[in-house]
Design an enzyme around this catalytic site. Structure first.
Site, PDB file in Angstrom:
ATOM      1  N   LYS A   8       0.839  -1.167   0.011  1.00  0.00           N
ATOM      2  CA  LYS A   8      -0.073   0.112  -0.029  1.00  0.00           C
ATOM      3  C   LYS A   8       0.915   1.406  -0.019  1.00  0.00           C
ATOM      4  O   LYS A   8       1.963   1.095   0.466  1.00  0.00           O
ATOM      5  CB  LYS A   8      -0.924  -0.044   1.097  1.00  0.00           C
ATOM      6  CG  LYS A   8      -0.222  -0.097   2.804  1.00  0.00           C
ATOM      7  CD  LYS A   8       0.175   1.311   3.262  1.00  0.00           C
ATOM      8  CE  LYS A   8       0.853   1.374   4.648  1.00  0.00           C
ATOM      9  NZ  LYS A   8       1.507   2.592   4.963  1.00  0.00           N
ATOM     10  N   GLU A 112      10.600  -2.388   7.027  1.00  0.00           N
ATOM     11  CA  GLU A 112      11.183  -0.783   7.321  1.00  0.00           C
ATOM     12  C   GLU A 112      10.969  -0.008   6.017  1.00  0.00           C
ATOM     13  O   GLU A 112      11.721   0.748   5.766  1.00  0.00           O
ATOM     14  CB  GLU A 112      12.581  -0.908   7.536  1.00  0.00           C
ATOM     15  CG  GLU A 112      12.980  -1.717   8.995  1.00  0.00           C
ATOM     16  CD  GLU A 112      14.192  -1.558   9.715  1.00  0.00           C
ATOM     17  OE1 GLU A 112      15.250  -1.203   8.706  1.00  0.00           O
ATOM     18  OE2 GLU A 112      14.404  -1.993  10.722  1.00  0.00           O
ATOM     19  N   SER A 120       0.673  -6.654   5.243  1.00  0.00           N
ATOM     20  CA  SER A 120       0.184  -7.267   4.151  1.00  0.00           C
ATOM     21  C   SER A 120      -0.034  -8.702   3.954  1.00  0.00           C
ATOM     22  O   SER A 120      -1.305  -9.338   3.729  1.00  0.00           O
ATOM     23  CB  SER A 120       0.820  -6.715   2.649  1.00  0.00           C
ATOM     24  OG  SER A 120       0.154  -7.453   1.529  1.00  0.00           O
ATOM     25  N   ASP A 150      -1.857  -1.999  10.930  1.00  0.00           N
ATOM     26  CA  ASP A 150      -2.214  -2.006   9.340  1.00  0.00           C
ATOM     27  C   ASP A 150      -3.020  -3.120   8.915  1.00  0.00           C
ATOM     28  O   ASP A 150      -3.393  -3.184   7.887  1.00  0.00           O
ATOM     29  CB  ASP A 150      -1.020  -1.658   8.552  1.00  0.00           C
ATOM     30  CG  ASP A 150      -0.478  -0.291   8.874  1.00  0.00           C
ATOM     31  OD1 ASP A 150      -1.221   0.646   9.443  1.00  0.00           O
ATOM     32  OD2 ASP A 150       0.884   0.013   8.419  1.00  0.00           O
TER      33      ASP A 150
END
Length: 303
Positions: A8, A112, A120, A150
């Site tokens: 993303k 990182e 993901s 996330d």
């Protein structure tokens, strides 16, 4: 089952305050892109009484120091530290029946990097295992959030306005875009970047900042007027990243000089991207930025 765990990018990223739980509140637009880690997943039901097992295999395509980072948490290192292994261990008691799960992961997304690499992987992994559990849709979001801030975003595939610590998602319509992603040979620690913002501790409060974006900003996202969004949807981490790694500031300027309409750090870095008006302009720009920054790895993408 064969799938891709997509990266993303962030279009704008604001960190309004630090929460009482020690985490940071964010406001951002998350956009999934068409580049990621190929994953093969096989799920087999086991007879009752047997223990659920995870069989993990991987190929490490990462470059530089990141290669060693992934090796350390792969099946060739300490797999118990891998985010997929951690998620599976915590999910096991919630399966309706014992399962054997086999994974083959081809690792390209850099740690990182600020593009959601491990998150993901975990989101797509959980998305395909949740149907075998007793969790309701609401409980699935809570579980995914417990694995990583996330991770809930990667349970679905549309662009979203994102708030909370990353778990409050509002799907939005974003125009098709063409970009170049730069992967620097160095990373930026998420913890250090958040600490650098020096946000004050506040009690959670509702914010309408992103819900009530001016109509022209919403229109610009919808129609792909990226030039208008530049300097209006900014990533707050850039001021720290550019001080820590001045090369990133040069890279952003390099994207604009190559014809990009919008350029930004993604997440807390270190990856940085440029968006171009057309696929042709993007493809013309690639050799220019590649020549100017020979130590960078570049990937083209679209969304």
């Amino acid at each position: 089952m064969q799938t891709i765990t997509h990266a993303k990018i962030n279009i704008g990223l604001l960190v309004p305050y630090k929460r009482e739980d020690g985490l940071h509140e964010i406001r951002s637009v998350f956009v999934p892109i068409d580049w990621g880690d190929p994953m093969e997943l096989e799920v087999q039901t086991l007879p009752k009484g047997q223990e659920s097992t995870l069989v993990f295999h991987s190929e490490n395509h990462l470059l530089g120091y990141r290669h060693a980072l992934f090796e350390a948490v792969s099946e060739r290192g300490d797999l118990s530290k891998n985010i997929l292994s951690k998620a599976f261990s915590r999910l096991t008691p919630l399966f309706r029946e014992p399962l054997e799960v086999r994974i083959f992961l081809q690792k390209f997304l850099p740690p990182e990097g600020g593009i959601g690499g491990g998150s993901s992987n975990a989101g797509v992994f959980l998305k395909h295992l949740f149907p075998y559990t007793i969790l309701s849709p609401e409980e699935q979001i809570v579980f995914a959030k417990s694995i990583g801030a996330d991770v809930p975003f990667f349970l679905q595939s549309s662009a979203c306005f994102v708030s909370g610590i990353g778990e409050i998602l509002e799907p939005i319509s974003v125009a098709k875009g063409f970009g170049i992603l730069a992967i620097p040979p160095f990373g930026l620690s998420t913890g250090s970047m958040y600490a650098g913002l020096q946000k004050s501790l506040q009690k959670p409060y509702g914010s309408e900042v992103w819900k009530s974006l001016a109509e022209d900003l919403i229109r610009s996202l919808h129609v792909g007027d990226w030039a208008y969004l530049q300097n209006r949807l900014e990533n707050e981490f850039e001021k720290i990243a550019f001080q820590t790694q001045p090369l990133l500031k040069e890279l952003k300027l390099g994207f604009f000089e190559s014809g990009a309409d919008f350029a930004s750090l993604s997440g807390s870095g270190s990856c940085l991207y440029g968006i171009y008006k057309t696929e042709g302009k993007r493809n013309e720009a690639l050799p220019n930025v590649s020549y100017r920054f020979p130590n960078m790895e570049f990937r083209t993408f679209s969304f």
